[in-house]
Design an enzyme around this catalytic site. Structure first.
Site, PDB file in Angstrom:
ATOM      1  N   GLY A  11     -31.877 126.979  63.063  1.00 46.56           N
ATOM      2  CA  GLY A  11     -30.466 127.004  62.710  1.00 46.56           C
ATOM      3  C   GLY A  11     -30.229 128.098  61.691  1.00 46.56           C
ATOM      4  CD  GLU A 115     -12.155 124.503  57.996  1.00 48.87           C
ATOM      5  OE1 GLU A 115     -13.011 123.786  57.441  1.00 48.87           O
ATOM      6  OE2 GLU A 115     -12.411 125.213  58.986  1.00 48.87           O
ATOM      7  CG  HIS A 233     -15.705 115.516  63.629  1.00 51.95           C
ATOM      8  ND1 HIS A 233     -14.628 115.374  64.470  1.00 51.95           N
ATOM      9  CD2 HIS A 233     -15.470 116.647  62.915  1.00 51.95           C
ATOM     10  CE1 HIS A 233     -13.788 116.368  64.270  1.00 51.95           C
ATOM     11  NE2 HIS A 233     -14.276 117.158  63.336  1.00 51.95           N
ATOM     12  NE  ARG A 283     -14.774 116.275  58.778  1.00 48.14           N
ATOM     13  CZ  ARG A 283     -15.488 117.369  59.054  1.00 48.14           C
ATOM     14  NH1 ARG A 283     -16.798 117.329  59.006  1.00 48.14           N
ATOM     15  NH2 ARG A 283     -14.894 118.506  59.371  1.00 48.14           N
ATOM     16  CG  HIS A 350     -19.968 116.251  62.237  1.00 55.49           C
ATOM     17  ND1 HIS A 350     -20.174 117.113  63.303  1.00 55.49           N
ATOM     18  CD2 HIS A 350     -19.334 116.975  61.280  1.00 55.49           C
ATOM     19  CE1 HIS A 350     -19.690 118.302  62.995  1.00 55.49           C
ATOM     20  NE2 HIS A 350     -19.189 118.263  61.775  1.00 55.49           N
ATOM     21  NE  ARG A 385     -20.438 118.668  56.448  1.00 52.61           N
ATOM     22  CZ  ARG A 385     -19.631 119.394  57.227  1.00 52.61           C
ATOM     23  NH1 ARG A 385     -19.325 120.632  56.881  1.00 52.61           N
ATOM     24  NH2 ARG A 385     -19.139 118.890  58.349  1.00 52.61           N
TER      25      ARG A 385
END
Length: 582
Positions: A11, A115, A233, A283, A350, A385
């Site tokens: 990643g 966001e 999520h 979320r 998520h 987060r």
């Protein structure tokens, strides 16, 4: 002879760290369980947060720090947050040096999006909603070029099975490749193996996210932390349509920011009944609200629908394709025209805020072992987060781990907590101590220590709770201790008993089943045999035990960890910013 750094994972953290180490002249070996593009990074639709040299009006590094601390619900490591936000711009420049091109605005400068829970526009995107794939593509091209130049060795299809210990320090790892076990020696190992979304029945993570790095570290004696905090999520493609795609499809919360709404099977918009911000609530709140609503409807394992048609009505035909090209193509591939119909969605595992505990230089509690990215717990994310901080964390702390490795510390000393006391595993597991001081525990020792911690952390719940009357998201599936172990049974159990909604009773039920399975599977030991799936199963079972113990130990709700038997948040939710001007 150059010192060798073994990097496990492909990643953003692993690729970036491997490139930096190779540039500095280190002997770098990069292992990946699948192909280089199989990672959570590849699927990331969101961007990367950073306050650049020329930020949006009014934005500052201090504001980014405060936004991150608020999102973390008072549980962040403030020193780590300051490092993350202060050093962000240098690693954005690092990505650009390796070929990443970020989207530009009308003025030709870098476009900055806004966001949820960010107080100013500071989100960089590449290819609109394909940021993760674009970043990964550029880094992979650079890694392949370095391989061609002889600066990086790539081992694809290599499943790491255990860390090699030379006394108290890590000196390499063992791995499976083409059915054979091999050993790779190194001066240090950097775990960048990602998360563990495969613990749950519905996840945005790819199939390779099976807690491998966490399990490797725990078996080697490394401390872990904050494992109770798993972010779900709220809108992942669900239903039979999802099966038509090769992997999971996350429907970005930016879609709701542009005006999409959530409705149930009866066409009723329901979020206003659960939170004043409705679809724009944080979320974790949206995920819990969906779970509660489905339970009320008697279909806790079902799904709701995302209605994006209001966006087209507001902005005109073609806006969804221009703004969300990746999601538009994926939904069409699944047989859905979201400009004309509804998209079935459900909460999905998520991101894991917890992981292998590290200091500011990526060192774990075991000498010679580093961790970066989702597998690590730097304390940056706290209990929840902040959007678009995860890719940034992989960059900043992956680089810092490389810098520490290159410093040539002769003993490769382990990180020690600021208090000077030995780190404890899992802010959780009743304080289960697994430190380098005690040496690497054998499989039986890991299991017995975990069992002791389990008894300590569940005694109060067994005495104080007769079971939960709340229907957990997942519908009570998952079976009990008599259900034979399988990965499917594990995922059903964790979704039903330790997912979006939790209680002492449900967690105790999960713990008893996990205990029974562990007596057979023995996840604390390295599995015998050459089947990678058996290793993944053991890793997932060990991670599940640690997560459940952590969730039981934290009796109150905080951030992404919600206990229905004590539903009041320890701290108020942070103020939320609109996401409609992304």
């Amino acid at each position: 002879m150059n010192r060798r750094l073994v990097v496990a994972g492909s990643g953003i953290a692993g690729l970036y760290a491997a490139l930096l180490a190779s540039e500095a002249g280190a002997d770098v070996v990069l292992l990946t369980k699948g192909s280089l593009d199989q990672s959570n990074t590849w699927y990331a639709q969101g961007g990367i947060s950073a306050v650049l040299a020329h930020p949006a009006p009014g934005d500052t590094v201090a504001a980014h720090i405060q936004d991150t601390l608020r999102a973390g619900a008072g549980h962040c490591n403030e020193a780590a947050v300051r490092v993350l936000c202060t050093e962000a711009r240098q690693d954005i420049a690092g990505l650009q040096r390796f070929g990443v091109s970020f989207d530009t605005g009308f003025d030709g400068g870098t476009a900055l999006g806004l966001e949820a829970a960010h107080s100013a526009p500071r989100i960089l995107h590449a290819g609109g909603d394909a940021t993760g794939a674009r970043v990964a593509e550029a880094l992979i091209r650079s890694v392949l070029a370095a391989e061609a130049d002889g600066r990086i060795t790539i081992l694809a299809g290599a499943c790491a099975t255990s860390l090699v210990l030379d006394g108290p320090r890590v000196a390499g790892l063992e791995y499976l490749h083409d059915g054979a076990t091999s050993r790779l020696d190194g001066d240090a190992v950097l775990l960048a193996t990602g998360g563990a979304g495969q613990l749950f029945a519905q996840t945005t993570n790819p199939a390779v996210a099976t807690a491998d790095g966490l399990a490797l570290a725990v078996r080697a004696g490394a401390a872990v932390a904050d494992l109770e905090f798993f972010q779900f999520h709220p809108t992942c493609l669900a239903g039979t349509e999802a099966a038509r795609l090769d992997g999971p499809l996350l429907i970005s919360e930016a879609v709701r920011g542009e005006g999409a709404i959530l409705v149930d099977a009866g066409g009723r918009r329901f979020m206003k009944a659960y939170h004043p911000d409705a679809e724009l609530a944080p979320r974790d709140v949206v995920s819990r609200s969906i779970a509660l609503h489905l339970a009320k409807l008697g279909n806790p394992a079902g799904h709701v629908y995302l209605d994006a048609r209001p966006i087209e009505k507001l902005h005109g035909p073609g806006f969804l394709r221009r703004r969300f090209p990746t999601i538009t193509d994926a939904t069409l591939a699944a047989g859905i025209d979201w400009t004309a119909g509804l998209v079935p969605v459900a909460p999905a595992a998520h991101y894991w805020m917890g992981g292998v505990a590290t200091g500011l230089s990526g060192r774990t509690s075991v000498p010679g072992l580093y961790a970066a990215g989702e597998v690590a717990c730097t304390g940056v994310h706290g209990a929840n987060r902040l959007a678009s901080n995860s890719l940034l964390e992989g960059l900043v702390f992956g680089r810092r781990a490389v810098e520490d490795f290159l410093s040539g510390d002769p003993d490769g000393g382990a990180w020690v907590a600021p208090t000077g006391t030995p780190p404890r595993t899992a802010s959780a597991a009743g304080g289960l101590t697994l430190t380098s001081a005690s040496g690497a525990p054998a499989g039986a020792q890991v299991q017995s220590r975990l069992g002791a911690a389990w008894e300590e952390s569940t005694t109060g719940d067994r005495a104080g709770h007769s079971g939960s009357r709340l229907v957990s998201f997942g519908g009570g599936v998952g079976g009990g201790p008599d259900t034979p172990f399988s990965r499917g049974a594990l995922r059903s159990l964790m979704t039903a008993k330790a997912g979006v909604l939790r209680s002492g009773g449900l967690l105790c039920e999960a713990g008893r089943t996990l205990e029974a399975w562990a007596a057979v599977v023995r996840p604390g030991a390295v599995p015998a045999g050459a089947d990678p799936a058996a290793h993944e199963d053991a890793n997932l079972l060990l991670a599940a035990q640690l997560l459940v113990a952590a969730a039981l130990h934290r009796r109150g709700s905080l951030g992404a960890h919600h206990r229905s038997d004590e539903p009041v948040e320890t701290l108020p939710l942070p103020p939320k910013a609109s996401v409609s001007h992304d």
